[in-house]
Write a protein that holds these residues in place. Structure first.
Motif, mmCIF file in Angstrom:
data_model
loop_
_atom_site.group_PDB
_atom_site.id
_atom_site.type_symbol
_atom_site.label_atom_id
_atom_site.label_comp_id
_atom_site.label_asym_id
_atom_site.label_seq_id
_atom_site.Cartn_x
_atom_site.Cartn_y
_atom_site.Cartn_z
ATOM 1 N N GLY A 192 -8.138 3.757 8.343
ATOM 2 C CA GLY A 192 -8.739 2.454 7.698
ATOM 3 C C GLY A 192 -7.855 1.351 7.672
ATOM 4 O O GLY A 192 -6.602 1.754 7.616
ATOM 5 N N VAL A 193 -8.091 0.149 7.241
ATOM 6 C CA VAL A 193 -7.335 -0.955 6.927
ATOM 7 C C VAL A 193 -6.868 -0.975 5.485
ATOM 8 O O VAL A 193 -5.984 -1.504 5.019
ATOM 9 C CB VAL A 193 -7.735 -2.271 7.249
ATOM 10 C CG1 VAL A 193 -8.026 -2.197 8.847
ATOM 11 C CG2 VAL A 193 -9.138 -2.676 6.921
ATOM 12 N N LYS A 194 -7.732 -0.297 4.520
ATOM 13 C CA LYS A 194 -7.463 -0.574 3.119
ATOM 14 C C LYS A 194 -6.827 0.772 2.898
ATOM 15 O O LYS A 194 -5.756 0.972 1.949
ATOM 16 C CB LYS A 194 -8.617 -0.498 2.338
ATOM 17 C CG LYS A 194 -9.515 -1.954 2.420
ATOM 18 C CD LYS A 194 -8.594 -3.029 1.677
ATOM 19 C CE LYS A 194 -9.227 -4.360 1.800
ATOM 20 N NZ LYS A 194 -8.325 -5.461 1.235
ATOM 21 N N VAL A 195 -7.324 1.945 3.226
ATOM 22 C CA VAL A 195 -6.900 3.437 3.129
ATOM 23 C C VAL A 195 -6.189 3.854 4.541
ATOM 24 O O VAL A 195 -7.030 3.872 5.392
ATOM 25 C CB VAL A 195 -7.529 4.154 2.338
ATOM 26 C CG1 VAL A 195 -7.107 5.730 2.397
ATOM 27 C CG2 VAL A 195 -8.140 3.765 1.057
ATOM 28 N N ALA A 196 -5.118 4.152 4.759
ATOM 29 C CA ALA A 196 -4.750 4.664 5.922
ATOM 30 C C ALA A 196 -5.400 5.486 6.704
ATOM 31 O O ALA A 196 -6.004 5.672 7.705
ATOM 32 C CB ALA A 196 -3.083 4.727 5.809
ATOM 33 N N LEU A 197 -5.422 6.674 6.041
ATOM 34 C CA LEU A 197 -6.062 8.135 6.419
ATOM 35 C C LEU A 197 -6.934 8.649 5.449
ATOM 36 O O LEU A 197 -6.573 8.827 4.154
ATOM 37 C CB LEU A 197 -4.992 8.864 6.844
ATOM 38 C CG LEU A 197 -3.834 8.473 7.926
ATOM 39 C CD1 LEU A 197 -2.940 9.436 8.231
ATOM 40 C CD2 LEU A 197 -4.520 8.216 9.409
ATOM 41 N N THR A 198 -7.898 8.903 5.970
ATOM 42 C CA THR A 198 -9.138 9.638 4.972
ATOM 43 C C THR A 198 -9.627 10.746 5.700
ATOM 44 O O THR A 198 -10.160 10.901 6.893
ATOM 45 C CB THR A 198 -10.342 8.511 4.796
ATOM 46 O OG1 THR A 198 -9.816 7.455 3.948
ATOM 47 C CG2 THR A 198 -11.501 9.437 3.614
ATOM 48 N N ILE A 201 -4.360 -3.599 10.735
ATOM 49 C CA ILE A 201 -4.405 -2.477 11.813
ATOM 50 C C ILE A 201 -2.973 -2.037 12.255
ATOM 51 O O ILE A 201 -2.685 -0.847 12.081
ATOM 52 C CB ILE A 201 -5.307 -2.870 13.029
ATOM 53 C CG1 ILE A 201 -6.698 -2.855 12.623
ATOM 54 C CG2 ILE A 201 -5.159 -1.464 14.004
ATOM 55 C CD1 ILE A 201 -7.650 -3.281 13.830
ATOM 56 N N LEU A 202 -2.286 -2.884 12.396
ATOM 57 C CA LEU A 202 -0.848 -2.585 13.031
ATOM 58 C C LEU A 202 0.056 -1.935 11.843
ATOM 59 O O LEU A 202 0.920 -1.292 11.987
ATOM 60 C CB LEU A 202 -0.208 -3.772 13.696
ATOM 61 C CG LEU A 202 -0.899 -4.285 14.828
ATOM 62 C CD1 LEU A 202 -0.276 -5.547 15.514
ATOM 63 C CD2 LEU A 202 -0.726 -3.178 16.056
ATOM 64 N N ASP A 203 -0.216 -2.671 10.407
ATOM 65 C CA ASP A 203 0.679 -2.356 9.391
ATOM 66 C C ASP A 203 0.229 -0.696 9.139
ATOM 67 O O ASP A 203 1.202 -0.191 8.434
ATOM 68 C CB ASP A 203 0.208 -3.284 8.208
ATOM 69 C CG ASP A 203 0.945 -2.666 6.961
ATOM 70 O OD1 ASP A 203 1.978 -2.908 6.965
ATOM 71 O OD2 ASP A 203 0.426 -2.197 5.859
ATOM 72 N N LYS A 204 -0.990 -0.391 9.179
ATOM 73 C CA LYS A 204 -1.295 1.117 8.935
ATOM 74 C C LYS A 204 -0.871 2.117 9.867
ATOM 75 O O LYS A 204 -0.879 3.354 9.921
ATOM 76 C CB LYS A 204 -2.882 1.086 8.714
ATOM 77 C CG LYS A 204 -3.374 0.554 7.601
ATOM 78 C CD LYS A 204 -2.479 0.712 6.128
ATOM 79 C CE LYS A 204 -3.269 0.001 5.149
ATOM 80 N NZ LYS A 204 -2.421 0.281 3.818
ATOM 81 N N GLY A 205 -0.194 1.576 11.162
ATOM 82 C CA GLY A 205 0.252 2.700 12.207
ATOM 83 C C GLY A 205 -0.875 3.389 12.830
ATOM 84 O O GLY A 205 -0.448 4.500 12.989
ATOM 85 N N TRP A 206 -2.147 2.587 13.284
ATOM 86 C CA TRP A 206 -3.064 3.559 13.891
ATOM 87 C C TRP A 206 -2.429 4.209 15.020
ATOM 88 O O TRP A 206 -2.611 5.619 15.355
ATOM 89 C CB TRP A 206 -4.333 2.696 14.266
ATOM 90 C CG TRP A 206 -4.783 2.491 12.854
ATOM 91 C CD1 TRP A 206 -4.710 2.544 11.741
ATOM 92 C CD2 TRP A 206 -6.211 1.868 12.851
ATOM 93 N NE1 TRP A 206 -5.544 2.198 10.987
ATOM 94 C CE2 TRP A 206 -6.599 1.698 11.571
ATOM 95 C CE3 TRP A 206 -7.174 1.367 13.871
ATOM 96 C CZ2 TRP A 206 -7.848 0.946 11.197
ATOM 97 C CZ3 TRP A 206 -8.527 0.646 13.492
ATOM 98 C CH2 TRP A 206 -8.856 0.513 12.181
ATOM 99 N N GLY A 207 -1.897 3.524 16.087
ATOM 100 C CA GLY A 207 -1.298 4.270 17.197
ATOM 101 C C GLY A 207 -0.312 5.089 16.895
ATOM 102 O O GLY A 207 -0.011 6.029 17.606
ATOM 103 N N MET A 208 0.588 4.676 16.184
ATOM 104 C CA MET A 208 1.867 5.311 15.778
ATOM 105 C C MET A 208 1.481 6.799 15.371
ATOM 106 O O MET A 208 1.911 7.968 15.533
ATOM 107 C CB MET A 208 2.725 4.848 14.932
ATOM 108 C CG MET A 208 4.265 5.384 14.500
ATOM 109 S SD MET A 208 5.024 4.541 13.436
ATOM 110 C CE MET A 208 5.213 2.994 14.172
#
Length: 426
Positions: A190-196, A312-319
């Motif tokens: 997510g964009v608010k919470v990185a991983l749920t 999206i980039l700040d939460k590091g989805w691809g990383m």
């Protein structure tokens, strides 16, 4: 062959650092020039150049350009091998890589070395040295054992500090089965919470404080004004502008390191606890593309889309997905990618997909059955229960693979640079 990696903090002297910086820029130039040469050869003559032919051209360039000759020959050959591997990945139908692209000029530099060109020696419990060609011994912090035979090395600068990474053959093998074979978890990004997670856990971290964000924005604004003034007066970059750019690079490197630490921490724990990790099949690169359009056809909601892209980039989805893939080799965890459609709108209890079910970013309330839950947890449960996607790739556009290389022809200036470097196709 290297099967694991080790990364250490490197401490070169000022003289050594200056030479490594010069080599880093040379490696970037060599990669871009070799890429343009391959593009030119295919577009003009339908010839696919290989590593052997380009190494011959590199030898010719080393005779004519002193600054190219200063780079160790083994490092130049490693750069060409990296480019060749990038093409092989692109041609491989089972690999998600796209076509090779030019490396942009930035504070981030890297210089590769083969294993036979370096020597690693431990000094004491805290320190070790790596002997680099033409540089000599450089100290690094011995924070963990090598655990095997060094096959290659990369000296890199991230804008804040120097590091050396070793590709090590440790004989590590991926386990046939996970220690907990029946465990499955769904993960919603997510964009608010990185991983749920589907079990209700939420992992999030702030990578920059409000003060750091304001400082970075102020520095970027200042750098923009300096660049506008430089172009207006056709002047060279001033020392003040270089200092501002260096400060921006240091700030961004700190944020990037915190993000990398978080996604690695999360990937390690998920792979240790679960045999199957399910993720939404997302094309992060396509999702974060700009919406500004062209002058003839300008985009809509450009500023809103830019804000979403940054989130999206700040939460590091691809990383995170890359860190998860790397960690699975040590635990035997399997990554399953499921279709992302309706995972945020579907009720995990009754399956209703009314768009009004999600009242806000955090609250999910199903109209027909009255089920209430956190919206991200509900989405993670849907990801866990969904069937796997049929396509193994994520966000990759379909393309014709009948042609091994399909590139735009280089400009006249780029051709001139390649020919001046002694890299001739005649």
């Amino acid at each position: 062959m290297a099967d694991t990696g080790r990364r250490y903090r490197l401490y070169p002297t000022d003289e050594q650092a200056q030479r490594l910086v010069s080599w880093g820029h040379t490696c970037r130039w060599l990669y871009n020039t070799a890429l343009e040469q391959r593009q030119f050869a295919w577009r003009q003559r339908k010839v696919t150049l290989g590593v052997s032919a380009q190494c011959t051209f590199l030898t010719q360039a080393r005779k004519e350009l002193d600054w190219v000759a200063d780079l160790p020959a083994q490092s130049g050959q490693q750069v060409l091998r990296q480019l060749d591997q990038a093409y092989r990945n692109w041609w491989n139908p089972e690999h998600p890589a796209g076509p090779p692209t030019r490396k942009r000029k930035s504070p981030r530099l890297s210089v590769p070395f083969p294993g036979q060109a370096i020597e690693v020696r431990r000094l004491n419990r805290r320190w070790g040295v790596v002997n680099l060609p033409k540089v000599g011994e450089v100290k690094f912090r011995w924070s963990r054992p090598l655990g095997g035979t060094v096959r290659n090395a990369v000296v890199s600068f991230d804008g804040t500090a120097w590091h050396v990474g070793f590709g090590v053959h440790a004989g590590a093998k991926t386990p046939q089965a996970h220690a907990r074979p029946d465990t499955v978890v769904g993960v919603d990004r997510g964009v608010k919470v990185a991983l749920t997670m589907s079990d209700g856990r939420m992992w999030n971290r702030t990578f920059a404080s409000p003060g750091q964000e304001r400082k970075l924005a102020r520095l970027k604004s200042k750098a923009g004004r300096q660049e506008t003034a430089r172009r207006k007066h056709s002047a060279t970059t001033s020392n003040r502008a270089r200092k501002v750019r260096a400060e921006i690079a240091r700030s961004e490197a700190k944020i990037r390191n915190r993000r990398r630490d978080f996604v690695t921490w999360a990937a390690n724990r998920l792979c240790a606890q679960y045999a199957v990790v399910k993720l939404e099949r997302l094309g992060v690169k396509a999702m974060t593309a700009t919406a500004k359009g062209t002058i003839a056809e300008p985009g809509t909601n450009v500023r809103q889309k830019a804000g979403l892209n940054r989130a999206i980039l700040d939460k590091g989805w691809g990383m995170f997905e890359q860190a998860l893939t790397n960690r699975t080799r040590a635990t035997g965890t399997r990554i399953a990618r499921v279709p992302a459609a309706f995972t945020s709108q579907r009720c995990s209890r009754c399956g209703n997909t009314d768009r009004n079910n999600r009242e806000s970013q955090a609250m999910f309330r199903c109209g027909p059955c009255g089920h209430q839950a956190n919206a991200d947890v509900n989405a993670a449960i849907n990801v866990r229960d969904a069937a796997e996607a049929t396509s193994p790739h994520t966000g990759r556009a379909a393309r014709d693979r009948s042609q091994p290389v399909s590139c735009q022809p280089p400009t006249q200036r780029r051709r001139h640079v390649a020919l001046e470097a002694g890299i001739s196709l005649l």
